[in-house]
Scaffold this motif. Structure first.
Motif, PDB file in Angstrom:
ATOM      1  N   PHE A  46      46.787  34.747  34.075  1.00 41.51           N
ATOM      2  CA  PHE A  46      45.371  34.433  34.245  1.00 41.51           C
ATOM      3  C   PHE A  46      45.083  33.966  35.674  1.00 41.51           C
ATOM      4  CE2 PHE A  46      45.159  34.387  29.603  1.00 41.51           C
ATOM      5  CZ  PHE A  46      43.906  34.931  29.379  1.00 41.51           C
ATOM      6  N   LEU A  47      45.996  33.186  36.225  1.00 42.56           N
ATOM      7  CA  LEU A  47      45.829  32.741  37.606  1.00 42.56           C
ATOM      8  C   LEU A  47      45.849  33.936  38.556  1.00 42.56           C
ATOM      9  CD1 LEU A  47      48.095  29.563  37.610  1.00 42.56           C
ATOM     10  CD2 LEU A  47      45.653  29.613  38.131  1.00 42.56           C
ATOM     11  N   ALA A  48      46.716  34.882  38.294  1.00 41.96           N
ATOM     12  CA  ALA A  48      46.823  36.049  39.167  1.00 41.96           C
ATOM     13  C   ALA A  48      45.522  36.850  39.174  1.00 41.96           C
ATOM     14  CB  ALA A  48      47.988  36.929  38.730  1.00 41.96           C
ATOM     15  N   THR A  49      44.913  37.029  37.996  1.00 39.48           N
ATOM     16  CA  THR A  49      43.652  37.776  37.958  1.00 39.48           C
ATOM     17  C   THR A  49      42.536  36.998  38.660  1.00 39.48           C
ATOM     18  OG1 THR A  49      43.068  36.867  35.771  1.00 39.48           O
ATOM     19  CG2 THR A  49      44.247  38.970  35.820  1.00 39.48           C
ATOM     20  N   ALA A  50      42.556  35.674  38.530  1.00 40.11           N
ATOM     21  CA  ALA A  50      41.541  34.853  39.202  1.00 40.11           C
ATOM     22  C   ALA A  50      41.726  34.903  40.713  1.00 40.11           C
ATOM     23  CB  ALA A  50      41.627  33.412  38.703  1.00 40.11           C
ATOM     24  N   ILE A  51      42.964  34.797  41.163  1.00 42.51           N
ATOM     25  CA  ILE A  51      43.258  34.838  42.596  1.00 42.51           C
ATOM     26  C   ILE A  51      42.870  36.194  43.177  1.00 42.51           C
ATOM     27  CG2 ILE A  51      45.102  34.736  44.316  1.00 42.51           C
ATOM     28  CD1 ILE A  51      46.599  32.867  42.333  1.00 42.51           C
ATOM     29  N   GLN A  52      43.156  37.244  42.427  1.00 47.71           N
ATOM     30  CA  GLN A  52      42.819  38.582  42.900  1.00 47.71           C
ATOM     31  C   GLN A  52      41.318  38.712  43.134  1.00 47.71           C
ATOM     32  OE1 GLN A  52      43.724  41.928  40.251  1.00 47.71           O
ATOM     33  NE2 GLN A  52      44.275  43.135  42.030  1.00 47.71           N
ATOM     34  N   ARG A  53      40.514  38.190  42.209  1.00 47.31           N
ATOM     35  CA  ARG A  53      39.064  38.284  42.361  1.00 47.31           C
ATOM     36  C   ARG A  53      38.581  37.453  43.547  1.00 47.31           C
ATOM     37  NH1 ARG A  53      37.558  42.124  40.608  1.00 47.31           N
ATOM     38  NH2 ARG A  53      37.016  41.962  38.401  1.00 47.31           N
ATOM     39  N   VAL A  95      45.359  28.115  32.057  1.00 48.35           N
ATOM     40  CA  VAL A  95      44.575  29.277  31.642  1.00 48.35           C
ATOM     41  C   VAL A  95      43.097  28.929  31.687  1.00 48.35           C
ATOM     42  CG1 VAL A  95      43.940  30.718  29.661  1.00 48.35           C
ATOM     43  CG2 VAL A  95      46.355  30.381  30.234  1.00 48.35           C
ATOM     44  N   HIS A  96      42.738  27.784  31.127  1.00 50.23           N
ATOM     45  CA  HIS A  96      41.336  27.355  31.100  1.00 50.23           C
ATOM     46  C   HIS A  96      40.823  27.136  32.519  1.00 50.23           C
ATOM     47  CE1 HIS A  96      37.673  25.448  29.692  1.00 50.23           C
ATOM     48  NE2 HIS A  96      37.909  24.448  30.519  1.00 50.23           N
ATOM     49  N   PHE A  97      41.625  26.507  33.350  1.00 52.50           N
ATOM     50  CA  PHE A  97      41.218  26.249  34.728  1.00 52.50           C
ATOM     51  C   PHE A  97      40.969  27.562  35.472  1.00 52.50           C
ATOM     52  CE2 PHE A  97      42.220  25.667  39.238  1.00 52.50           C
ATOM     53  CZ  PHE A  97      41.374  24.628  39.571  1.00 52.50           C
ATOM     54  N   ALA A  98      41.896  28.492  35.327  1.00 49.96           N
ATOM     55  CA  ALA A  98      41.770  29.770  36.025  1.00 49.96           C
ATOM     56  C   ALA A  98      40.531  30.530  35.574  1.00 49.96           C
ATOM     57  CB  ALA A  98      43.019  30.618  35.794  1.00 49.96           C
ATOM     58  N   GLU A  99      40.289  30.546  34.270  1.00 51.85           N
ATOM     59  CA  GLU A  99      39.156  31.311  33.738  1.00 51.85           C
ATOM     60  C   GLU A  99      37.815  30.654  34.033  1.00 51.85           C
ATOM     61  OE1 GLU A  99      39.753  34.224  30.195  1.00 51.85           O
ATOM     62  OE2 GLU A  99      40.097  32.192  29.495  1.00 51.85           O
ATOM     63  N   SER A 100      37.695  29.367  33.707  1.00 47.15           N
ATOM     64  CA  SER A 100      36.392  28.711  33.770  1.00 47.15           C
ATOM     65  C   SER A 100      36.030  28.180  35.146  1.00 47.15           C
ATOM     66  CB  SER A 100      36.331  27.563  32.746  1.00 47.15           C
ATOM     67  OG  SER A 100      37.289  26.566  33.050  1.00 47.15           O
ATOM     68  N   GLU A 101      37.024  27.778  35.939  1.00 42.62           N
ATOM     69  CA  GLU A 101      36.729  27.142  37.220  1.00 42.62           C
ATOM     70  C   GLU A 101      36.866  28.085  38.412  1.00 42.62           C
ATOM     71  OE1 GLU A 101      35.495  24.237  37.255  1.00 42.62           O
ATOM     72  OE2 GLU A 101      35.915  23.640  35.207  1.00 42.62           O
ATOM     73  N   ILE A 102      37.608  29.149  38.258  1.00 43.09           N
ATOM     74  CA  ILE A 102      37.829  30.055  39.384  1.00 43.09           C
ATOM     75  C   ILE A 102      37.288  31.450  39.098  1.00 43.09           C
ATOM     76  CG2 ILE A 102      39.541  31.154  40.868  1.00 43.09           C
ATOM     77  CD1 ILE A 102      39.372  28.195  41.357  1.00 43.09           C
ATOM     78  N   HIS A 103      37.802  32.069  38.045  1.00 42.32           N
ATOM     79  CA  HIS A 103      37.510  33.480  37.815  1.00 42.32           C
ATOM     80  C   HIS A 103      36.042  33.760  37.486  1.00 42.32           C
ATOM     81  CE1 HIS A 103      37.464  37.398  35.782  1.00 42.32           C
ATOM     82  NE2 HIS A 103      38.406  37.685  36.646  1.00 42.32           N
ATOM     83  N   THR A 104      35.425  32.944  36.669  1.00 41.98           N
ATOM     84  CA  THR A 104      34.043  33.194  36.259  1.00 41.98           C
ATOM     85  C   THR A 104      33.110  33.279  37.449  1.00 41.98           C
ATOM     86  OG1 THR A 104      34.355  32.125  34.110  1.00 41.98           O
ATOM     87  CG2 THR A 104      32.095  32.325  34.922  1.00 41.98           C
ATOM     88  N   ASP A 105      33.183  32.311  38.353  1.00 41.46           N
ATOM     89  CA  ASP A 105      32.284  32.296  39.499  1.00 41.46           C
ATOM     90  C   ASP A 105      32.620  33.400  40.493  1.00 41.46           C
ATOM     91  OD1 ASP A 105      30.557  29.971  38.955  1.00 41.46           O
ATOM     92  OD2 ASP A 105      32.431  28.872  39.011  1.00 41.46           O
ATOM     93  N   ALA A 106      33.909  33.628  40.729  1.00 39.64           N
ATOM     94  CA  ALA A 106      34.296  34.684  41.654  1.00 39.64           C
ATOM     95  C   ALA A 106      33.857  36.044  41.130  1.00 39.64           C
ATOM     96  CB  ALA A 106      35.814  34.665  41.869  1.00 39.64           C
ATOM     97  N   GLY A 131      48.286  46.790  40.165  1.00 35.01           N
ATOM     98  CA  GLY A 131      47.933  47.749  41.192  1.00 35.01           C
ATOM     99  C   GLY A 131      47.698  47.106  42.547  1.00 35.01           C
ATOM    100  N   GLU A 132      46.951  47.804  43.378  1.00 34.28           N
ATOM    101  CA  GLU A 132      46.623  47.282  44.706  1.00 34.28           C
ATOM    102  C   GLU A 132      45.647  46.111  44.566  1.00 34.28           C
ATOM    103  OE1 GLU A 132      47.944  48.146  47.620  1.00 34.28           O
ATOM    104  OE2 GLU A 132      49.273  49.494  46.493  1.00 34.28           O
ATOM    105  N   PRO A 133      45.821  45.072  45.366  1.00 39.10           N
ATOM    106  CA  PRO A 133      44.963  43.885  45.212  1.00 39.10           C
ATOM    107  C   PRO A 133      43.510  44.112  45.580  1.00 39.10           C
ATOM    108  CG  PRO A 133      46.360  43.679  47.151  1.00 39.10           C
ATOM    109  CD  PRO A 133      46.852  44.877  46.400  1.00 39.10           C
ATOM    110  N   GLY A 134      43.248  45.022  46.492  1.00 40.34           N
ATOM    111  CA  GLY A 134      41.862  45.264  46.885  1.00 40.34           C
ATOM    112  C   GLY A 134      41.257  44.110  47.665  1.00 40.34           C
ATOM    113  N   PHE A 135      42.089  43.357  48.374  1.00 42.21           N
ATOM    114  CA  PHE A 135      41.598  42.225  49.150  1.00 42.21           C
ATOM    115  C   PHE A 135      40.745  42.711  50.326  1.00 42.21           C
ATOM    116  CE2 PHE A 135      45.574  39.635  47.861  1.00 42.21           C
ATOM    117  CZ  PHE A 135      44.988  39.325  46.654  1.00 42.21           C
ATOM    118  N   ILE A 136      39.765  41.871  50.687  1.00 40.21           N
ATOM    119  CA  ILE A 136      38.886  42.203  51.805  1.00 40.21           C
ATOM    120  C   ILE A 136      39.369  41.514  53.081  1.00 40.21           C
ATOM    121  CG2 ILE A 136      36.859  42.611  50.373  1.00 40.21           C
ATOM    122  CD1 ILE A 136      35.977  39.768  50.882  1.00 40.21           C
TER     123      ILE A 136
END
Length: 203
Positions: free
Chosen positions: A148-155, A77-88, A191-196
């Protein structure tokens, strides 16, 4: 499902997806009320206090894991939030709101703004995802870490990873996202991932 409360938020907020998903996986329901930032939260009808159970999504999932397993979930959870999701999310917000110079009409972003450590951590995550590919989730069921990983990956898929990166560089990461979000109980929440198609780059 049992209704346990109401929450002012919106689906674009990743934490909202985690909370609603955690509740759904525990056969609980939270009513999502309309929210407009700067308006709803300033209205006299809204209390300044927050329900602690909604800030602690673990409360929404029956935790039958031992201390070691719980620590592993917290680690991810911490890794996903602080190392991936925040910057993305910083990149996503900057591109959407045009907060930084160098954008064109297509909301492209300067390569120089892509944090180097985000790329490095995605590489680290990719190695871990290779092991995760042996199992659908980090545990025998969807954990908070998976959410948490899923939300980080989505972003990430909405910013620095286009179709080529998703398919050729980080396939296991996005396979994990697909497995988690395909669960019928939370599919509508994500919902839809909204990937580019093309990663955000400088023009």
């Amino acid at each position: 499902m049992t209704l346990i409360g109401k929450m002012y938020s919106y689906m674009a907020q990743p934490q909202t997806k985690v909370i609603l998903s955690a509740a759904a996986l525990s056969d609980l329901e939270i009513e999502l009320l309309p929210f407009e930032y700067g308006v709803t939260n300033q209205s006299p009808e809204i209390s300044t206090g927050k329900d602690p159970c909604l800030r602690k999504p673990r409360w929404l999932q029956a935790d039958r894991r031992n201390t070691k397993e719980t620590a592993l979930v917290d680690q991810w959870v911490h890794f996903a939030e602080s190392e991936i999701h925040t910057d993305a999310s910083m990149i996503y917000a900057s591109a959407s709101l045009k907060l930084l110079p160098g954008y064109n009409a297509d909301a492209s972003m300067p390569v120089s703004f892509t944090p180097h450590h985000l790329t490095v951590n995605l590489g680290t995550f990719s190695g871990a995802a290779t092991q995760m590919a042996r199992r659908p989730y980090l545990s025998d069921s969807i954990t908070l870490a998976d959410l948490f990983l899923a939300t980080a990956i989505q972003r990430v898929g909405q910013t620095i990873c286009g179709a080529a990166e998703r398919e050729q560089v980080y396939p296991h990461i996005f396979a994990h996202y697909a497995k988690v979000t395909s669960d019928a109980r939370i599919k509508d929440v994500f919902g839809e991932p909204g990937f580019i198609e093309e990663r955000l780059v400088y023009n």
